[in-house]
Design an enzyme around this catalytic site. Structure first.
Site, PDB file in Angstrom:
ATOM      1  N   VAL A  94       0.730  -1.304  -0.147  1.00  0.00           N
ATOM      2  CA  VAL A  94       0.169  -0.108  -0.231  1.00  0.00           C
ATOM      3  C   VAL A  94       0.787   1.410  -0.015  1.00  0.00           C
ATOM      4  O   VAL A  94       0.591   2.439  -0.686  1.00  0.00           O
ATOM      5  CB  VAL A  94      -0.873  -0.003   1.112  1.00  0.00           C
ATOM      6  CG1 VAL A  94      -1.695   1.096   1.127  1.00  0.00           C
ATOM      7  CG2 VAL A  94      -1.744  -1.299   1.078  1.00  0.00           C
ATOM      8  N   ALA A  97      -6.283  19.381  -3.852  1.00  0.00           N
ATOM      9  CA  ALA A  97      -6.164  19.768  -2.599  1.00  0.00           C
ATOM     10  C   ALA A  97      -5.848  21.346  -2.685  1.00  0.00           C
ATOM     11  O   ALA A  97      -5.640  21.689  -1.631  1.00  0.00           O
ATOM     12  CB  ALA A  97      -4.804  19.021  -1.879  1.00  0.00           C
ATOM     13  N   LYS A 110      -7.034  -1.901   9.516  1.00  0.00           N
ATOM     14  CA  LYS A 110      -8.067  -2.296  10.509  1.00  0.00           C
ATOM     15  C   LYS A 110      -7.909  -2.985  11.669  1.00  0.00           C
ATOM     16  O   LYS A 110      -8.709  -2.979  12.649  1.00  0.00           O
ATOM     17  CB  LYS A 110      -9.260  -2.996   9.600  1.00  0.00           C
ATOM     18  CG  LYS A 110      -8.943  -4.134   8.953  1.00  0.00           C
ATOM     19  CD  LYS A 110      -7.754  -4.037   7.661  1.00  0.00           C
ATOM     20  CE  LYS A 110      -6.983  -5.169   7.342  1.00  0.00           C
ATOM     21  NZ  LYS A 110      -6.766  -5.161   5.799  1.00  0.00           N
ATOM     22  N   GLY A 123      -0.604  -9.275  -3.662  1.00  0.00           N
ATOM     23  CA  GLY A 123      -0.464  -8.289  -2.613  1.00  0.00           C
ATOM     24  C   GLY A 123      -1.811  -8.114  -1.960  1.00  0.00           C
ATOM     25  O   GLY A 123      -2.179  -7.189  -1.317  1.00  0.00           O
ATOM     26  N   ASP A 130     -10.247 -10.883   9.691  1.00  0.00           N
ATOM     27  CA  ASP A 130     -10.125  -9.751   9.052  1.00  0.00           C
ATOM     28  C   ASP A 130     -11.461  -9.211   8.529  1.00  0.00           C
ATOM     29  O   ASP A 130     -11.869  -7.882   8.749  1.00  0.00           O
ATOM     30  CB  ASP A 130      -9.393  -9.694   7.921  1.00  0.00           C
ATOM     31  CG  ASP A 130      -9.143  -8.577   6.990  1.00  0.00           C
ATOM     32  OD1 ASP A 130      -8.261  -7.652   7.290  1.00  0.00           O
ATOM     33  OD2 ASP A 130      -9.973  -8.530   5.943  1.00  0.00           O
ATOM     34  N   LYS A 138     -13.359  -5.450  10.060  1.00  0.00           N
ATOM     35  CA  LYS A 138     -14.092  -4.673   9.324  1.00  0.00           C
ATOM     36  C   LYS A 138     -15.382  -4.434   9.442  1.00  0.00           C
ATOM     37  O   LYS A 138     -16.234  -3.252   9.615  1.00  0.00           O
ATOM     38  CB  LYS A 138     -13.863  -4.941   7.923  1.00  0.00           C
ATOM     39  CG  LYS A 138     -12.493  -4.875   7.318  1.00  0.00           C
ATOM     40  CD  LYS A 138     -12.190  -5.662   6.177  1.00  0.00           C
ATOM     41  CE  LYS A 138     -10.830  -5.366   5.510  1.00  0.00           C
ATOM     42  NZ  LYS A 138     -10.425  -6.361   4.553  1.00  0.00           N
TER      43      LYS A 138
HETATM   44  P1  NAP Z   1       3.156  -4.807   3.610  1.00  0.00           P
HETATM   45  O1  NAP Z   1       3.260  -4.923   2.063  1.00  0.00           O
HETATM   46  O2  NAP Z   1       3.631  -5.778   4.465  1.00  0.00           O
HETATM   47  O3  NAP Z   1       3.943  -3.568   4.204  1.00  0.00           O
HETATM   48  C1  NAP Z   1       4.326  -3.080   5.561  1.00  0.00           C
HETATM   49  C2  NAP Z   1       5.082  -2.144   5.206  1.00  0.00           C
HETATM   50  O4  NAP Z   1       5.265  -1.446   6.989  1.00  0.00           O
HETATM   51  C3  NAP Z   1       6.467  -2.496   5.259  1.00  0.00           C
HETATM   52  O5  NAP Z   1       7.186  -1.538   4.111  1.00  0.00           O
HETATM   53  C4  NAP Z   1       7.527  -2.473   6.144  1.00  0.00           C
HETATM   54  O6  NAP Z   1       8.611  -2.061   6.035  1.00  0.00           O
HETATM   55  C5  NAP Z   1       6.755  -1.411   7.165  1.00  0.00           C
HETATM   56  N1  NAP Z   1       6.977  -1.461   8.541  1.00  0.00           N
HETATM   57  C6  NAP Z   1       6.915  -2.777   9.303  1.00  0.00           C
HETATM   58  N2  NAP Z   1       7.305  -2.411  10.407  1.00  0.00           N
HETATM   59  C7  NAP Z   1       7.930  -1.042  10.342  1.00  0.00           C
HETATM   60  C8  NAP Z   1       8.613  -0.249  11.368  1.00  0.00           C
HETATM   61  N3  NAP Z   1       8.800  -0.569  12.747  1.00  0.00           N
HETATM   62  N4  NAP Z   1       8.817   0.937  11.040  1.00  0.00           N
HETATM   63  C9  NAP Z   1       8.672   1.281   9.871  1.00  0.00           C
HETATM   64  N5  NAP Z   1       7.985   0.599   8.983  1.00  0.00           N
HETATM   65  C10 NAP Z   1       7.635  -0.528   9.395  1.00  0.00           C
HETATM   66  O7  NAP Z   1       1.766  -4.327   4.029  1.00  0.00           O
HETATM   67  P2  NAP Z   1       0.705  -3.908   3.222  1.00  0.00           P
HETATM   68  O8  NAP Z   1      -0.292  -4.881   2.384  1.00  0.00           O
HETATM   69  O9  NAP Z   1       0.911  -2.755   2.531  1.00  0.00           O
HETATM   70  O10 NAP Z   1      -0.358  -3.297   4.303  1.00  0.00           O
HETATM   71  C11 NAP Z   1      -0.260  -2.113   4.990  1.00  0.00           C
HETATM   72  C12 NAP Z   1      -1.533  -2.092   5.941  1.00  0.00           C
HETATM   73  O11 NAP Z   1      -2.768  -1.778   4.956  1.00  0.00           O
HETATM   74  C13 NAP Z   1      -1.912  -3.119   6.783  1.00  0.00           C
HETATM   75  O12 NAP Z   1      -2.491  -2.683   8.066  1.00  0.00           O
HETATM   76  C14 NAP Z   1      -3.098  -3.826   6.046  1.00  0.00           C
HETATM   77  O13 NAP Z   1      -3.928  -4.680   6.824  1.00  0.00           O
HETATM   78  C15 NAP Z   1      -3.687  -2.580   5.267  1.00  0.00           C
HETATM   79  N6  NAP Z   1      -4.323  -2.873   3.893  1.00  0.00           N
HETATM   80  C16 NAP Z   1      -3.826  -3.739   2.927  1.00  0.00           C
HETATM   81  C17 NAP Z   1      -4.402  -3.671   1.648  1.00  0.00           C
HETATM   82  C18 NAP Z   1      -3.679  -4.551   0.631  1.00  0.00           C
HETATM   83  O14 NAP Z   1      -4.442  -4.803  -0.511  1.00  0.00           O
HETATM   84  N7  NAP Z   1      -2.481  -5.013   0.900  1.00  0.00           N
HETATM   85  C19 NAP Z   1      -5.651  -3.342   1.526  1.00  0.00           C
HETATM   86  C20 NAP Z   1      -6.298  -2.414   2.556  1.00  0.00           C
HETATM   87  C21 NAP Z   1      -5.591  -2.442   3.660  1.00  0.00           C
HETATM   88  P3  NAP Z   1       9.725  -3.008   5.198  1.00  0.00           P
HETATM   89  O15 NAP Z   1       9.223  -3.097   3.825  1.00  0.00           O
HETATM   90  O16 NAP Z   1      10.849  -2.241   5.240  1.00  0.00           O
HETATM   91  O17 NAP Z   1       9.744  -4.457   5.862  1.00  0.00           O
HETATM   92  N1  HSE Z   2      -6.037  -8.639   3.285  1.00  0.00           N
HETATM   93  C1  HSE Z   2      -7.206  -7.743   3.086  1.00  0.00           C
HETATM   94  C2  HSE Z   2      -8.139  -8.509   2.055  1.00  0.00           C
HETATM   95  C3  HSE Z   2      -6.727  -6.577   2.570  1.00  0.00           C
HETATM   96  O1  HSE Z   2      -7.705  -9.322   1.269  1.00  0.00           O
HETATM   97  O2  HSE Z   2      -9.292  -7.862   2.009  1.00  0.00           O
HETATM   98  C4  HSE Z   2      -7.802  -5.358   2.444  1.00  0.00           C
HETATM   99  O3  HSE Z   2      -7.988  -5.143   3.551  1.00  0.00           O
END
Ligand code: NAP
Ligand code: HSE
Length: 432
Positions: free
Chosen positions: A14, A33, A105, A187, A201, A205
């Site tokens: 993200v 903005a 979430k 992803g 999850d 939500k």
């Molecule tokens: P991700 O790919 O695992 O990325 C998480 C990021 O957080 C990584 O870049 C990681 O750094 C960083 N991180 C972890 N610990 C950290 C720390 N102590 N200090 C600084 N950075 C740190 O996860 P994601 O899929 O982007 O998801 C992020 C959030 O969005 C989650 O809460 C997820 O539930 C939510 N979300 C995801 C999606 C989706 O489709 N993926 C959709 C909606 C919501 P490194 O890269 O250096 O390890």
């Molecule tokens: N892991 C979550 C999903 C990301 O698959 O819906 C979006 O919140």
């Protein structure tokens, strides 16, 4: 044009999408903005990881104080998953005077009251559109656009990973593990995909939506939930043959003064809008007392749809819209719950039950006897002939008329103890 400096913590799926939108489409965000959103600092955990976006030299570090100690940074996209250190990072951001935008979430569903209290005390805001249903603007719709309504029901497909797996299994004949691996690769999945597939999850939500829409105060872990992790291909095939699709549905609906809430794989009538939600798409069907039925549909997971919601929140934050909404939001406020949860046992509906039973005289009578004694009326029964004839065991599918959760769960408890019933029985609600 005026420049507002922003920070990003987390540059994974993200975070990289957010950086791409801000860097590659700065003109677009500036137009909306009325100022440039300037990516001043990006903080990650591991500086050695290859990134999916190109940031100017010197912007990325692993030092959060480069954001917290920079008074020029006003708003921060917090895109770290899980509970810790995500909670501590958010508190540090709020305490250093930043408004925060998050997609997490799990963090809100677990620590929302503490984080929202702290933000209110500090005069800061937390925006969280991306935390539910990815790119679908469901939070804004429920908390702002529908504020003239009493929401009567919310039914949603809220997990993109699960919907992707279910679609691949039903339409491509894919194997569960392979479909999950693809969802991870694309992803969609959480860092720990158990939370996706076991229904947690979706419950997190649903808890957020129910807090907003109904003034519920139910913790996500108290929402009855079943995931798709134990789903058998056999049931996907039976559902298709019966004219249904299996979807992981989240339901919150008013029953009188009480709120019924649950998450479960559900047989949804083919051809209805929820049944046709495919792949990583999510959908939320909302009924409001003034507006009537509404249906929201869009990508619920994945880099750019989620980044779309995060960047819109960043824009709302820097122009001051989020601050206004946040102050009036009922979510995790000190206000009392407006609804009590309905006793799950009393929730009504039709059910699908599937057993593997011994193929001998009297078995059907034993099973229907239990159902009859518990007041469960049978709408249809399917029992095909055994094809191999060697095991002496055949599948038996029963569809009930309207009954209750309590009666069918009691029936399952009794039926699985019968000698004629083999392990692996299944019960799912039916919709439509
Ligand atoms: P991700 O790919 O695992 O990325 C998480 C990021 O957080 C990584 O870049 C990681 O750094 C960083 N991180 C972890 N610990 C950290 C720390 N102590 N200090 C600084 N950075 C740190 O996860 P994601 O899929 O982007 O998801 C992020 C959030 O969005 C989650 O809460 C997820 O539930 C939510 N979300 C995801 C999606 C989706 O489709 N993926 C959709 C909606 C919501 P490194 O890269 O250096 O390890
Ligand atoms: N892991 C979550 C999903 C990301 O698959 O819906 C979006 O919140």
């Amino acid at each position: 044009m005026e420049k507002t400096k922003i920070g990003i913590v987390g540059l994974g799926t993200v975070g990289s999408g957010v950086a791409k939108l801000l860097l590659d489409h700065g003109d677009r965000t500036a137009r909306h903005a009325g100022r440039t959103l300037w990516v001043e600092e990006v903080v990650v955990r591991d500086m050695n990881k290859a990134r999916d976006c190109a940031l100017p030299a010197g912007v990325v570090s692993d030092d959060l104080t480069r954001i917290t100690k920079n008074p020029q940074i006003k708003a921060v996209a917090h895109l770290v998953g899980g509970l810790e250190p995500a909670r501590t990072i958010m508190l540090k951001l709020l305490e250093s005077g930043k408004d925060v935008v998050t997609a997490n979430k799990a963090l809100l569903a677990e620590h929302g009251p503490e984080l929202f209290d702290r933000a209110r005390e500090l005069g800061r805001s937390i925006a969280f559109e991306a935390s539910v249903a990815g790119g679908i603007p469901i939070i804004a719709n429920i908390s702002q656009c529908l504020s003239a309504n009493q929401v009567e029901s919310l039914t949603g497909i809220l997990n993109g990973t699960c919907n992707y797996i279910l679609t691949q299994m039903a339409e491509q004949g894919a194997d569960y593990a392979a479909a999950l691996a693809e969802a991870q690769e694309l992803g969609y999945a959480e860092a720990d995909p158990t939370l996706d597939v076991d229904g947690s999850d979706t419950a997190q939500k649903l808890a957020i939506l129910a807090h907003l829409a109904f003034g519920s105060r139910v913790h996500w872990s108290d929402i009855p939930r079943v995931g798709i992790d134990k789903l058998e291909r056999e049931d996907i095939d039976y559902a298709q043959n019966l004219g249904y699709r299996i979807k992981l549905l989240a339901v919150a609906q008013l029953v009188g003064e009480e709120l019924e809430m649950h998450v479960s794989p559900t047989l949804v009538k083919a051809g209805t809008p929820l049944a046709e939600v495919r792949g990583a798409f999510n959908a939320v069907s909302v009924v409001g007392d003034a507006v009537g039925p509404l249906f929201f549909h869009g990508l619920g997971a994945g880099q750019m749809p989620t980044a779309s919601a995060v960047v819109a929140d960043l824009i709302d934050t820097v122009v001051g819209r989020t601050g206004i909404t946040f102050r009036t939001l009922e979510l995790w406020s000190k206000r009392e719950a407006r609804v009590a949860p309905l006793d799950f046992k009393t929730s009504t509906g039709r059910f699908y039950m599937r057993f593997h039973v011994e193929d001998r005289p009297g078995v059907m009578a034993e099973i229907t006897g239990v159902l009859g004694r518990l007041g469960i009326s049978i709408a249809s029964v399917i029992q095909h002939e055994s094809h191999d004839g060697t095991t002496g065991v055949v599948p038996l599918v029963i569809i009930t008329h309207q009954t209750t959760e309590g009666a069918t769960s009691k029936a399952m408890e009794e039926l699985v103890r019968l000698k004629c019933v083999r392990p692996g029985s299944v019960r799912m609600p039916i919709r439509g």
